[in-house]
Scaffold this motif. Structure first.
Motif, PDB file in Angstrom:
ATOM      1  N   LEU A 240      36.870  16.208  42.164  1.00  7.76           N
ATOM      2  CA  LEU A 240      38.355  17.109  41.694  1.00  7.76           C
ATOM      3  C   LEU A 240      38.337  17.706  42.973  1.00  7.76           C
ATOM      4  CD1 LEU A 240      37.279  17.619  37.944  1.00  7.76           C
ATOM      5  CD2 LEU A 240      39.335  16.302  39.173  1.00  7.76           C
ATOM      6  N   GLY A 241      37.443  18.101  44.244  1.00  5.54           N
ATOM      7  CA  GLY A 241      38.316  18.902  45.067  1.00  5.54           C
ATOM      8  C   GLY A 241      36.823  19.821  45.528  1.00  5.54           C
ATOM      9  N   ALA A 242      36.013  20.329  44.625  1.00  7.73           N
ATOM     10  CA  ALA A 242      34.531  21.273  45.129  1.00  7.73           C
ATOM     11  C   ALA A 242      33.440  20.305  45.982  1.00  7.73           C
ATOM     12  CB  ALA A 242      34.176  21.133  43.862  1.00  7.73           C
ATOM     13  N   SER A 243      33.183  21.055  46.882  1.00  7.20           N
ATOM     14  CA  SER A 243      32.392  20.403  47.940  1.00  7.20           C
ATOM     15  C   SER A 243      31.294  20.323  47.664  1.00  7.20           C
ATOM     16  CB  SER A 243      32.339  21.647  49.043  1.00  7.20           C
ATOM     17  OG  SER A 243      31.907  22.220  48.838  1.00  7.20           O
ATOM     18  N   GLY A 244      30.426  21.534  46.444  1.00  2.00           N
ATOM     19  CA  GLY A 244      30.242  21.627  46.037  1.00  2.00           C
ATOM     20  C   GLY A 244      29.359  22.411  44.185  1.00  2.00           C
ATOM     21  N   VAL A 245      28.430  23.032  43.897  1.00  2.00           N
ATOM     22  CA  VAL A 245      28.398  23.436  42.938  1.00  2.00           C
ATOM     23  C   VAL A 245      27.479  24.546  42.688  1.00  2.00           C
ATOM     24  CG1 VAL A 245      29.798  21.135  40.857  1.00  2.00           C
ATOM     25  CG2 VAL A 245      26.958  21.990  41.211  1.00  2.00           C
ATOM     26  N   MET A 246      27.385  25.560  41.487  1.00  2.00           N
ATOM     27  CA  MET A 246      26.341  26.645  41.214  1.00  2.00           C
ATOM     28  C   MET A 246      26.325  26.397  39.973  1.00  2.00           C
ATOM     29  SD  MET A 246      27.886  29.696  43.523  1.00  2.00           S
ATOM     30  CE  MET A 246      26.327  30.442  44.005  1.00  2.00           C
ATOM     31  N   ILE A 247      24.717  26.306  39.828  1.00  2.00           N
ATOM     32  CA  ILE A 247      24.360  26.556  38.803  1.00  2.00           C
ATOM     33  C   ILE A 247      23.320  27.408  38.268  1.00  2.00           C
ATOM     34  CG2 ILE A 247      24.703  23.634  38.310  1.00  2.00           C
ATOM     35  CD1 ILE A 247      21.006  23.749  38.652  1.00  2.00           C
ATOM     36  N   GLY A 248      23.991  27.793  37.029  1.00  2.00           N
ATOM     37  CA  GLY A 248      23.126  29.100  37.016  1.00  2.00           C
ATOM     38  C   GLY A 248      22.603  29.041  35.032  1.00  2.00           C
ATOM     39  N   ARG A 249      23.063  28.776  33.957  1.00  2.00           N
ATOM     40  CA  ARG A 249      21.715  28.221  32.964  1.00  2.00           C
ATOM     41  C   ARG A 249      21.393  27.518  33.191  1.00  2.00           C
ATOM     42  NH1 ARG A 249      27.572  30.571  30.998  1.00  2.00           N
ATOM     43  NH2 ARG A 249      26.806  31.723  29.715  1.00  2.00           N
ATOM     44  N   PRO A 250      21.626  26.160  33.444  1.00  2.00           N
ATOM     45  CA  PRO A 250      20.410  25.578  33.119  1.00  2.00           C
ATOM     46  C   PRO A 250      18.962  25.745  34.256  1.00  2.00           C
ATOM     47  CG  PRO A 250      22.779  24.345  33.761  1.00  2.00           C
ATOM     48  CD  PRO A 250      23.161  25.675  34.215  1.00  2.00           C
ATOM     49  N   TRP A 251      18.915  26.154  35.853  1.00  2.00           N
ATOM     50  CA  TRP A 251      17.769  26.647  36.421  1.00  2.00           C
ATOM     51  C   TRP A 251      17.333  28.044  35.529  1.00  2.00           C
ATOM     52  CZ3 TRP A 251      16.485  30.890  38.263  1.00  2.00           C
ATOM     53  CH2 TRP A 251      16.930  32.188  38.697  1.00  2.00           C
ATOM     54  N   ALA A 252      18.010  28.507  34.859  1.00  2.00           N
ATOM     55  CA  ALA A 252      17.472  29.432  33.849  1.00  2.00           C
ATOM     56  C   ALA A 252      16.185  28.980  32.579  1.00  2.00           C
ATOM     57  CB  ALA A 252      18.792  31.246  33.351  1.00  2.00           C
ATOM     58  N   TYR A 253      17.303  27.978  31.965  1.00  2.00           N
ATOM     59  CA  TYR A 253      16.546  26.994  31.240  1.00  2.00           C
ATOM     60  C   TYR A 253      15.030  26.965  31.436  1.00  2.00           C
ATOM     61  CZ  TYR A 253      21.365  27.036  28.960  1.00  2.00           C
ATOM     62  OH  TYR A 253      21.960  27.978  27.144  1.00  2.00           O
TER      63      TYR A 253
END
Length: 385
Positions: free
Chosen positions: A327-340
């Motif tokens: 959908l157009g993102a070069s990448g994502v940032m994840i917060g909750r998943p790595w915190a869990y």
């Protein structure tokens, strides 16, 4: 139940068991009725991968570049405040996991571990997240500290002119408003009922201070006092002119995090941003706004390659990473998943989760006929009404 964790939801279940209620709710909760928090996750289901078979997919490669740096996966660990309360020196553990996974790690302004402590993990550069504080001299000094430890990519959060109403935090006594009994019941009793956390994090994980801010708030002796100072420093008068000022004193890459409209994305680019993060702060600010994944396509179409686009909010799997890229993102940032994951299994948990993301993304790419991240296009996705 002895759960062998694989998915983000698995790690969430373990984290909920291991953490005192107030800390788990701090990770898990959102603003108001948490509509946007839920929407961030559920809206990914609107976008279905288009299966395409009988292609040569013997060499699927998830490597890419994010804001000019090589990455083994189009994923960065997002800045998460107070994470050192979820596991012993959690930010340092997460940095080691990110290094091993070959992905960027972004340190929060309100982390427990300081810039200097995280920098001792390795010589691999990391990203630093900052807010526009009322005291601009503190902004300048923190930028200098970040540069001195090798940070060359700044993630600047722009959607915190005021703090969202997070009812779970209020009920648990982390934010203002709870009565004395509420603070005692959900606080002290919950902490006492988690003896492993008390020993491993509560005792062995000290000091429990905002490491990046300790020298600016010398009178603070507890996290609530630090939080009070930080929230008093959020500046509701900030405009894009302040971002132009920031661009003038920061010589590295600049990522603006917290845009949801093409107009704000355009302003970020005009102010000097190298990249933008389509984000609603994980549903923790203004409840009811669009999910990040729903807002992404219009912003990607508007910017048309003039700045790199990332997104965060609701990403829970490698399949979600695939969807976001299509959908157009070069990448994502994840917060909750790595915190869990760090709360559940420490460094090993974060690394294992990233390995699961990679495997899921490989499957999605192979069964849609894409052998490279750059080969994932809008044709690989379809929107379900």
């Amino acid at each position: 139940m002895n759960l062998v964790p694989v998915t983000s939801d698995d790690y969430r279940l373990i984290a909920e068991r291991k953490l005192p209620r107030a800390l788990f709710d701090y990770i898990d909760g959102g603003a108001y009725g948490e509509v946007t928090l839920r929407r961030n996750v559920s809206d990914f289901q609107r976008f279905s991968p288009r299966q395409s078979v009988m292609r040569d997919v013997s060499g699927v490669d998830t490597k890419t570049t994010l804001v000019g740096a090589e990455a083994n996966l189009p994923v960065a660990l997002a800045p998460v405040g107070m994470c050192g309360m979820f596991a012993r020196r959690a930010e340092a553990q997460a940095k080691r996991a990110a290094d091993r996974a070959g992905i960027p790690f972004a340190l929060s302004t309100v982390s427990i571990c300081s810039l200097e402590e995280v920098a001792t993990v390795s010589d691999i550069p990391f990203w630093f997240q900052l807010y526009m504080l009322r005291d601009r001299s503190v902004v300048r000094e923190m930028l200098g500290r970040a540069w001195s430890v090798g940070v060359r990519t700044l993630v600047f959060t722009v959607d915190l002119a005021v703090v969202g109403e997070r009812y779970r935090d209020t009920r648990n006594g982390i934010a203002g408003g709870a009565g004395a009994w509420g603070r005692f019941r959900s606080g002290l009793l919950s902490y006492l009922s988690h003896p492993r956390w008390l020993v491993d994090v509560g005792i062995k994980g000290k000091p429990h201070l905002f490491g990046n801010l300790a020298e600016y708030v010398p009178a603070a002796t507890s996290l609530p006092e630090y939080r009070e100072w930080v929230e008093s420093q959020f500046d509701p008068s900030v405009t894009w002119k302040d971002i132009e000022w920031l661009r003038g004193i920061w010589n590295g890459k600049l990522i603006i995090k917290g845009v949801l409209t093409p107009e704000d994305a355009e302003s970020a680019v005009q102010s000097g941003a190298d990249a933008v993060v389509v984000s609603n702060h994980g549903g923790r600010q203004l409840d009811g706004v669009s999910s990040s994944i729903a807002a992404l396509p219009a912003i990607a179409e508007h910017l048309e390659g003039r700045a790199e686009i990332m997104m965060d909010g609701g990403v829970r799997s490698g399949l979600d990473v695939f969807r976001a890229h299509a959908l157009g993102a070069s990448g994502v940032m994840i917060g909750r998943p790595w915190a869990y994951a760090v709360a559940a299994r420490g460094e090993t948990g974060v690394l294992s989760l990233m390995e699961a993301f990679r495997r899921e993304m490989v499957v999605a790419m192979a069964l849609s006929g894409a052998t490279s991240v750059e080969g994932i296009t809008p044709d690989n996705i379809q929107c379900e009404v």
